[in-house]
Scaffold this active site. Structure first.
Site, PDB file in Angstrom:
ATOM      1  N   GLU A 175      51.231  74.233  43.531  1.00 30.07           N
ATOM      2  CA  GLU A 175      50.134  75.167  43.759  1.00 30.07           C
ATOM      3  C   GLU A 175      49.286  75.258  42.497  1.00 30.07           C
ATOM      4  OE1 GLU A 175      51.037  79.413  44.242  1.00 30.07           O
ATOM      5  OE2 GLU A 175      49.673  79.421  45.940  1.00 30.07           O
ATOM      6  N   GLU A 179      55.420  87.645  49.999  1.00 26.58           N
ATOM      7  CA  GLU A 179      54.356  86.671  50.297  1.00 26.58           C
ATOM      8  C   GLU A 179      54.160  85.881  49.024  1.00 26.58           C
ATOM      9  OE1 GLU A 179      53.156  86.182  53.175  1.00 26.58           O
ATOM     10  OE2 GLU A 179      53.992  87.976  54.107  1.00 26.58           O
ATOM     11  N   CYS A 197      46.212  82.047  48.399  1.00 27.01           N
ATOM     12  CA  CYS A 197      47.440  81.352  48.821  1.00 27.01           C
ATOM     13  C   CYS A 197      47.201  80.561  50.098  1.00 27.01           C
ATOM     14  CB  CYS A 197      48.595  82.340  48.957  1.00 27.01           C
ATOM     15  SG  CYS A 197      48.237  83.705  50.047  1.00 27.01           S
ATOM     16  N   LYS A 212      52.339  98.766  41.450  1.00 26.46           N
ATOM     17  CA  LYS A 212      52.172  98.124  40.129  1.00 26.46           C
ATOM     18  C   LYS A 212      51.175  96.988  40.346  1.00 26.46           C
ATOM     19  CE  LYS A 212      53.064  95.227  37.473  1.00 26.46           C
ATOM     20  NZ  LYS A 212      51.984  94.370  36.915  1.00 26.46           N
TER      21      LYS A 212
END
Ligand code: ADP
Length: 496
Positions: free
Chosen positions: A398, A266, A300, A190
């Site tokens: 973040e 992750e 990331c 997906k």
């Protein structure tokens, strides 16, 4: 129906296209015919109408993957045969790299050179690497007596769900698909709803490479209450490998608990670059700038906080700003462009909300706003903030954009404390010529990966992943192959 590859205009002009699911070896629209729009973030125009997958299409894909696993040749093939097909997929990615790179750039807004030399090249390497590496894995045998042996075998899991993000679409999808398939599993991918293009092109490539129908399936659609969530709850899906936001990881863990799936996550990061007073600044500064702004800061592993020893703070800040001034922001399809558009309007607005906080709390040394030259796209100027309060949200959260807070420090203990003061624990890069200090500081940093006098140096055999809110488990080399398999012990007693 024309294949997605043939629809991608060779001249590089943008043409509105249609992207279908790939189920049981064939492209298919949604049962309802419903689609959603995929936007080119550099222009704001519709790039593709994408089949909207719901629980129904997801279940069809899972059923196809289950049939391929239970009745098809894939899990029964000798490993070297499977790896030959995986290698062929890698070869085809390289053959078609210009088309794939163009699709990735149109979809994400990232510079074309980064798509070509980074994302697409690495996507091919992911297949080549696991095709070479998987056959090199050994299995254990323990002996408890002259007539007794215990063998530990790896077996495939069955149908695996792969849920991937938009920042490195093909790169991160192939990082999961290659080891998943090498171990004999079948899967349903997906892709992120903002970047569905290259996954669809990859489906075409897998068929051309000779992957049997049903082994690799793609369902497009959304996450929560959509195709993604259906995968996470589906009883026939034995494991989920997910890369994306920490909050999504939590939702997936909750959804997957009902069927007790194996999970690999992750998640987010708030990477740090640390420049000590004895660092080689000529290397440290350009690398720190690259670590902060590559892919518009949407990585990331980005070095999204820059800690600089107070004795060289003013010099480093001035040199960082002068390098940031030279970053060429522009049309992502132009090979000269170094920074393109952010992935979407929603994401751009999120990054702008952090700019507003930074402007209110600290000193904006450069950037700080949308790029005036590209009003139709989602471009943000590369930005540097200084003098933010220690507990600013810009230091902890973040942002996933081209925004770099620069922070002074005096001592090792102080900088370690500040680096560790976020919920994340993914990566850091430290710069010093003192090997003992590098050792002390890398031990003190709570992160899955620490780079010393470098950033993004990668060996695909090493464990990749994060601590704290940055993830569960590791990917890479045998760590990926362990996740995508189940161990079985078979103990033998022989008779003389
Ligand atoms: P981002 O917000 O940065 O796109 P996400 O973590 O939301 O990151 O998205 C990464 C991937 O996870 C996408 O493919 C998205 O559709 C999917 N996703 C989002 N929410 C869920 C969910 N609740 N269950 C399963 N998949 C999800």
């Amino acid at each position: 129906m024309p294949t997605p590859m043939s629809q991608l205009d060779e001249t590089g002009r943008e043409t509105r296209t249609t992207l279908h699911h790939f189920i049981d070896g064939a492209f298919q629209p949604s049962l309802s015919g419903e689609t959603f729009e995929d936007i080119n973030p550099a222009t704001g125009k519709v790039l593709a109408d994408v089949a909207l997958g719901t629980a129904e299409e997801t279940s069809l894909a899972v059923a196809a993957a289950k049939k391929a696993f239970e009745d098809g040749p894939w899990p029964r093939m000798p490993l070297v045969e499977r790896c030959r097909i995986l290698r062929r997929i890698g070869d085809l990615i390289l053959e078609k790299k210009d088309l794939l790179a163009r699709a990735e750039t149109l979809d994400t807004g990232k510079p074309i050179t980064e798509s070509l030399e980074g994302d697409i090249t690495r996507s091919a390497s992911n297949f080549h690497f696991f095709a070479d590496y998987a056959p090199s894995l050994s299995e254990d045998c323990f002996t408890t007596g002259p007539d007794e042996r215990h063998f530990a075998f790896r077996e495939p899991l069955g149908v695996v769900g792969l849920i991937t993000p938009w920042n490195l679409p093909l790169y991160l999808a192939t990082w999961k698909i290659a080891p998943c398939l090498a171990m004999g599993n079948t899967c349903v991918l997906k892709p992120a709803e903002w970047t569905p293009y290259t996954a669809t092109l990859l489906a075409e490539i897998t068929a051309e490479a000779g992957l049997p129908p049903g082994v690799f399936n793609v369902v497009h659609g959304f996450g929560a209450n959509g195709a993604g969530e259906t995968l996470t709850r589906h009883p026939e899906v034995k494991a989920i490998s997910f890369t994306g936001e920490t909050s999504t990881g939590k939702a997936i863990m909750a959804a997957a608990s009902g069927t007790l799936k194996k999970l690999s996550f992750e998640l987010g990061g708030k990477g740090a670059t640390l420049i000590f007073d004895d660092a080689r600044l000529d290397e440290a500064i350009p690398t720190a700038v690259r670590a902060a702004y590559r892919n518009q800061g949407q990585i990331c592993l980005a070095g999204s906080r820059l800690f600089v020893h107070r004795s060289c703070f003013d010099e480093v800040l001035a040199r960082v700003v002068s390098q940031v001034q030279q970053i060429r922001v522009g049309d992502p399809l132009d090979p000269q462009t170094q920074m393109g558009a952010l992935v979407s309007r929603e994401h751009c607005e999120k990054v702008e909300s952090y700019l507003a906080i930074g402007l209110a709390e600290g000193q904006c040394v450069i950037g700080g706003k949308r790029h005036a030259a590209y009003p139709d796209g989602y471009f943000i100027e590369p930005t540097v903030f200084a003098n933010l309060p220690e507990h600013s949200r810009l230091h902890a959260e973040e942002i996933f954009g081209p925004v770099l807070p620069v922070i002074p420090f005096e001592t090792e203990d102080e900088v370690i404390r500040m680096v560790n003061s976020t919920p994340y624990g993914l990566s850091a890069s430290l710069w010093s010529q003192d090997v003992d200090r590098c050792h002390r500081v890398s031990k003190g940093i709570q992160a899955g990966m620490v780079w010393v006098n470098c950033w993004f140096a990668r060996d695909l055999r090493t464990p990749f992943g994060g601590r704290k809110m940055s993830g569960i488990g590791r990917e890479g080399g045998r760590y990926s192959l362990d996740f995508f398999s189940e161990m079985k012990t078979v103990s033998y007693r022989y008779h003389q």
